[in-house]
Design a protein around this motif. Structure first.
Motif, short mmCIF file in Angstrom:
data_model
loop_
_atom_site.label_atom_id
_atom_site.label_comp_id
_atom_site.label_asym_id
_atom_site.label_seq_id
_atom_site.Cartn_x
_atom_site.Cartn_y
_atom_site.Cartn_z
N ILE A 29 -3.72 -1.14 -5.70
CA ILE A 29 -3.86 0.17 -6.35
C ILE A 29 -4.15 1.24 -5.30
N VAL A 30 -5.14 0.95 -4.43
CA VAL A 30 -5.49 1.91 -3.38
C VAL A 30 -4.33 2.10 -2.42
N ALA A 31 -3.70 1.00 -2.01
CA ALA A 31 -2.61 1.08 -1.04
C ALA A 31 -1.43 1.89 -1.56
N GLU A 32 -1.16 1.77 -2.85
CA GLU A 32 0.01 2.45 -3.42
C GLU A 32 -0.27 3.90 -3.80
N THR A 33 -1.51 4.26 -3.94
CA THR A 33 -1.82 5.65 -4.27
C THR A 33 -2.04 6.50 -3.02
#
Length: 239
Positions: A182-186
């Motif tokens: 989630i963090v990596a993609e946002t």
């Protein structure tokens, strides 16, 4: 209160104008948006990309964590060399490292997979190491008395003995892997569910945001259920 009751109240509040649609879309609007995203292929494509990242990061990080745990668990020298750095690294807020990884590796897949692998590594390392250290020493002595080689001891005694703890670590690693993606993609991504959520935020599309979060939740629950199924099969003897 049941989920159906919550959805009903939520829909009524939206219909009555109590909840501003710009703040939170209604369940009906969210369902309609999800259907549209499925029909045009967007949701399926982005979901597959996120799933691939999680599985790849989990495979890399999990393999490293288990390997290091076996080395540290079977050797005093390995324990002295591996465990202190691992204990130090696991205290780092790894979700905050994505900006540093982007600086190092650019905006491709490598920083995303690296972040996921890092998050997945530590739970498997700690649980596998704990499982190895918890093996009855008499069992190891019996294996040595049967003239099993070091490799045979690892294969037939150490890994099976640590398996219950390893599977617990796998479930924890999966949870962290989904948080990591989630963090990596946002941050610095243009594909995946997280990127879809990020773009929806820019246009205040709360219905798309909720759909993305729901997909993350479903994927997390599904992968956890698969591990629990494997756990029941692999550890049937414990019943």
């Amino acid at each position: 209160m049941s989920p159906i009751a919550i959805l009903t109240v939520w829909q009524l509040l939206c219909t009555g104008g109590v909840i501003d649609p710009r703040t939170m879309a209604s369940p009906a609007q969210i369902a309609s948006t999800a259907l549209d995203l499925i029909q045009d292929g967007t949701l399926g494509t982005e979901t597959l990309i996120s799933l691939q990242r999680v599985l790849l990061g989990l495979a890399i990080g999990g393999s490293i964590g288990i390997l290091l745990a076996v080395i540290a668990g079977l050797s005093r020298i390995g324990d002295d060399a591996i465990d202190p750095p691992m204990q130090a690294l696991r205290t780092l807020p790894h979700l905050g490292l994505i900006s540093l990884f982007i600086t190092w590796f650019g905006l491709g897949e490598l920083p995303k997979v690296t972040l996921i692998a890092l998050g997945a590594c530590f739970p498997l390392y700690l649980n596998t190491l704990g499982g190895i250290r918890g093996i009855d020493r008499k069992v190891l002595e019996a294996a040595r008395s049967m003239h099993l080689t070091r490799r045979q001891q690892v294969r037939h005694v150490v890994l099976p003995g640590a398996l219950p703890q390893t599977l617990v670590g796998l479930r924890q690693s999966l949870g962290i892997a989904w948080l990591s993606v989630i963090v990596a993609e946002t941050v610095g991504a243009d594909t995946g569910i997280g990127a879809m959520i990020n773009q929806a935020r820019d246009f205040n599309q709360t219905d798309v945001i909720v759909v993305g979060l729901a997909v993350y939740a479903v994927l997390g629950l599904t992968t956890d259920a698969i591990v629990r199924y494997l756990e029941r099969k692999a550890l049937a003897w414990r019943a």
